[in-house]
Design a protein around this motif. Structure first.
Motif, PDB file in Angstrom:
ATOM      1  N   ILE A 167       0.841  -1.202   0.000  1.00  0.00           N
ATOM      2  CA  ILE A 167       0.000   0.000   0.000  1.00  0.00           C
ATOM      3  C   ILE A 167       0.873   1.248   0.000  1.00  0.00           C
ATOM      4  O   ILE A 167       0.628   2.200  -0.745  1.00  0.00           O
ATOM      5  N   MET A 168       1.914   1.239   0.828  1.00  0.00           N
ATOM      6  CA  MET A 168       2.801   2.401   0.885  1.00  0.00           C
ATOM      7  C   MET A 168       3.557   2.576  -0.429  1.00  0.00           C
ATOM      8  O   MET A 168       3.803   3.711  -0.872  1.00  0.00           O
ATOM      9  N   ALA A 169       3.908   1.463  -1.066  1.00  0.00           N
ATOM     10  CA  ALA A 169       4.565   1.568  -2.369  1.00  0.00           C
ATOM     11  C   ALA A 169       3.621   2.172  -3.404  1.00  0.00           C
ATOM     12  O   ALA A 169       4.036   2.973  -4.259  1.00  0.00           O
ATOM     13  N   HIS A 170       2.354   1.800  -3.308  1.00  0.00           N
ATOM     14  CA  HIS A 170       1.368   2.369  -4.218  1.00  0.00           C
ATOM     15  C   HIS A 170       1.197   3.868  -3.957  1.00  0.00           C
ATOM     16  O   HIS A 170       1.085   4.658  -4.908  1.00  0.00           O
ATOM     17  N   LEU A 171       1.187   4.283  -2.700  1.00  0.00           N
ATOM     18  CA  LEU A 171       1.112   5.702  -2.381  1.00  0.00           C
ATOM     19  C   LEU A 171       2.308   6.450  -2.957  1.00  0.00           C
ATOM     20  O   LEU A 171       2.175   7.582  -3.461  1.00  0.00           O
ATOM     21  N   GLY A 172       3.469   5.823  -2.879  1.00  0.00           N
ATOM     22  CA  GLY A 172       4.645   6.449  -3.469  1.00  0.00           C
ATOM     23  C   GLY A 172       4.501   6.628  -4.970  1.00  0.00           C
ATOM     24  O   GLY A 172       4.922   7.650  -5.532  1.00  0.00           O
ATOM     25  N   TRP A 173       3.891   5.655  -5.607  1.00  0.00           N
ATOM     26  CA  TRP A 173       3.633   5.747  -7.050  1.00  0.00           C
ATOM     27  C   TRP A 173       2.694   6.914  -7.352  1.00  0.00           C
ATOM     28  O   TRP A 173       2.916   7.676  -8.295  1.00  0.00           O
TER      29      TRP A 173
END
Length: 585
Positions: free
Chosen positions: A129-135
């Motif tokens: 989820i945090m990686a997606h937010l970074g994206w």
């Protein structure tokens, strides 16, 4: 009236709460059986489930493989599964359930409290989820959406003459759109679920520097918004009309019969405008009011909708062009961004400064959201055109009473209909009568704990006893687009019949979608019954520089047509200053 409609879902036991919030904006009217069972149940809902998993918020095994519990249909009306949406607040460390509820409902009293379920928390999803937010916070472009646009445009450009296809070929062509519906909504879920990040972060920034208007002002003038593109094309046509006395005379004679007069005029200016009009219908013909519903009229199927809006826009002064408005908003946005940077530097909070820059980038998802929607609406429209042709030919053949009755089929009946269309005539006519009764009912705003009231208990429209607002009354809503504007209210319930809407009037509408967008060019401000923080009315108002207040409950009933009102897009309030004397208090 039966106690349930024959296509209704069984409420989910795992996620039992549903809401019309946002859903009422997407599909304000009862959904036809064919639209629900074909377009949604076989296409869109599977794309939504896939997109939610791709965003790392859910896992495939959580969903029913036949009808993923992400939406709902009750009494023929479309609902969003509130319990499912709340998982984004549970599982995403950057968002809370309370923030999600506020964005959806404000302080609506009927919203059921969140009660934790053992399967809600998914800590193993946190990293993804945090990686997606970074994206989201680093995505300055999304080339895949341009590829998707090229694909759906190619499907439209290569549409055959549908009248030459057999019934079986028509059905096959409709079914060929299903993979595009799935993928299109997969992309749309990704963009829509991501578009709330920027407003959320900017809200925190606004609190830190003491300016609550920061989010809406910094998300205005983004440019390249697909749903605004038809407005630019219509504006150009309206300028041609305004500069040519012969065209003004054609429009002065009224919208009825206007297209025929335009095409038979023989005037070079008329021929030039007709060519522009045809190009417009080819490019944007999928758009229109209630465009997610495949039975609904669109600009291609009913060109008079466009002509009615052109008739209003032609009266607008040249200096009110959408291009100029957008440029002003973009310049204001850049200046404000610099101001905020300076204030954050004074505070000396490097973390907030970094979040601010990330939020500005995440604001691109407002643009991406409109692009994914445009792409999928074009796919929906190709199915619409197929079924309209199927209905037309079988009404002419006498197999069904009305072309519209084709939309009373469900997808599982399509092959049997092709084999023996006449055997469906009475069934479809009966369903049509029952379906129309659903439009007289007011659907519950919230369905809690899976308890769907029987249709016989739903209130009927017009029985609410809503009273017109009086001078001095203040109607509360949700701040959408900044600014304060005073003008005459024009209550419009159908964009194809804008009535007396004139330059500078305040447009009061039940809901809006891209089929309404051209009317925003005429209005001085907008007030809408429904809508959330990323609703269509807000996005377009910000692009065009109009103060806008959404989620004003019953605005079209409470605000008298012709009343003088003040629209405060900063505070989310509409103040009635003066009402016409002929309107009873």
């Amino acid at each position: 009236m039966q106690d349930r409609w024959f296509t209704d879902y069984e409420p989910s036991e795992r996620w039992p709460h549903y809401t019309r919030a946002n859903a009422g904006e997407v599909m304000p009217s009862p959904v036809t059986p064919l639209c629900q069972k074909f377009t949604w149940d076989e296409g869109i809902i599977h794309g939504a489930a896939q997109g939610s998993c791709r965003a790392s918020l859910y896992e495939p095994h959580e969903y029913d493989p036949v009808l993923p519990e992400i939406f709902g249909f009750f009494g023929g009306h479309f609902y969003i599964n509130l319990s499912n949406v709340r998982m984004q607040g549970v599982r995403n460390p950057a968002v809370t359930v309370e923030q999600l509820d506020t964005a959806f409902f404000g302080d609506h009293p009927d919203v059921p409290p969140y009660v934790e379920h053992p399967d809600d928390a998914k800590p193993h999803l946190t990293d993804s989820i945090m990686a997606h937010l970074g994206w989201i916070m680093t995505r300055t472009d999304w080339p895949d959406l341009l590829d998707d646009r090229d694909h759906v445009n190619q499907v439209r450009n290569e549409r055959p003459d549908l009248s030459t296809l057999s019934d079986a070929e028509l059905v096959e062509r409709a079914r060929s759109t299903l993979p595009d519906l799935v993928w299109g909504f997969d992309q749309h879920y990704m963009s829509s679920s991501s578009s709330g990040v920027a407003p959320g972060i900017l809200g925190v920034i606004g609190e830190a520097i003491g300016d609550a208007t920061i989010p809406m002002r910094l998300l205005a003038g983004l440019g390249d918004v697909d749903s605004a593109a038809p407005s630019h094309a219509l504006w150009d046509m309206s300028r041609k009309i305004r500069s040519a006395p012969s065209l003004m005379a054609l429009f002065d004679a009224g919208v009825d019969g206007l297209e025929q007069r335009l095409r038979s005029s023989g005037e070079p200016a008329a021929a030039d405008l007709a060519a522009d009009f045809d190009a417009f219908l080819h490019t944007y013909g999928s758009r229109g009011p209630n465009e997610w519903e495949i039975s609904a009229e669109t600009w291609e199927t009913k060109p008079s909708l466009v002509l009615a809006m052109l008739d209003r826009v032609r009266h607008q002064d040249d200096d009110e062009s959408p291009q100029r408005r957008a440029q002003v908003r973009a310049a204001e946005r850049e200046a404000l961004a610099d101001e905020v940077r300076a204030k954050l530097a004074e505070i000396g909070n490097d973390e907030l400064s970094g979040q601010f820059e990330a939020a500005l980038v995440a604001g691109n998802f407002m643009v991406f959201r409109e692009r994914t929607k445009t792409n999928i609406i074009k796919t929906v429209h190709e199915g619409r055109m197929v079924f309209r042709e199927l209905g037309r030919r079988h009404a002419e053949a006498g197999n069904i009473d009305d072309p519209f009755h084709i939309f009373m089929l469900v997808s599982a009946e399509l092959d049997d209909f092709v084999a023996d269309p006449a055997s469906f005539g009475d069934t479809l006519a009966e369903r049509d009568g029952q379906w129309r009764q659903l439009a007289d009912l007011v659907p519950p705003f919230i369905i809690a704990d899976g308890q769907v009231p029987p249709l016989s208990d739903w209130p009927r429209r017009g029985d609410s006893g809503v009273q017109h607002a009086a001078a001095g009354d203040v109607l509360a809503g949700l701040a959408g687009s900044p600014g304060v504007y005073t003008g005459r209210a024009r209550v419009i319930t159908d964009p194809g019949d804008p009535g007396a809407l004139g330059p500078g009037d305040v447009m009061v509408a039940p809901n809006t979608d891209p089929g309404w967008t051209p009317l925003f060019m005429t209005a001085g401000a907008a007030v809408v019954n429904v809508g959330g923080q990323i609703s269509h009315a807000i996005i377009v108002s910000r692009e065009l520089g109009l103060p806008c207040v959404v989620s004003v409950e019953g605005a079209t009933e409470r605000i008298p047509d012709g009343a003088l009102v003040e629209v405060d897009g900063n505070a989310g309030q509409v103040t009635v200053l003066e009402v016409p004397v002929e309107v009873p208090q």
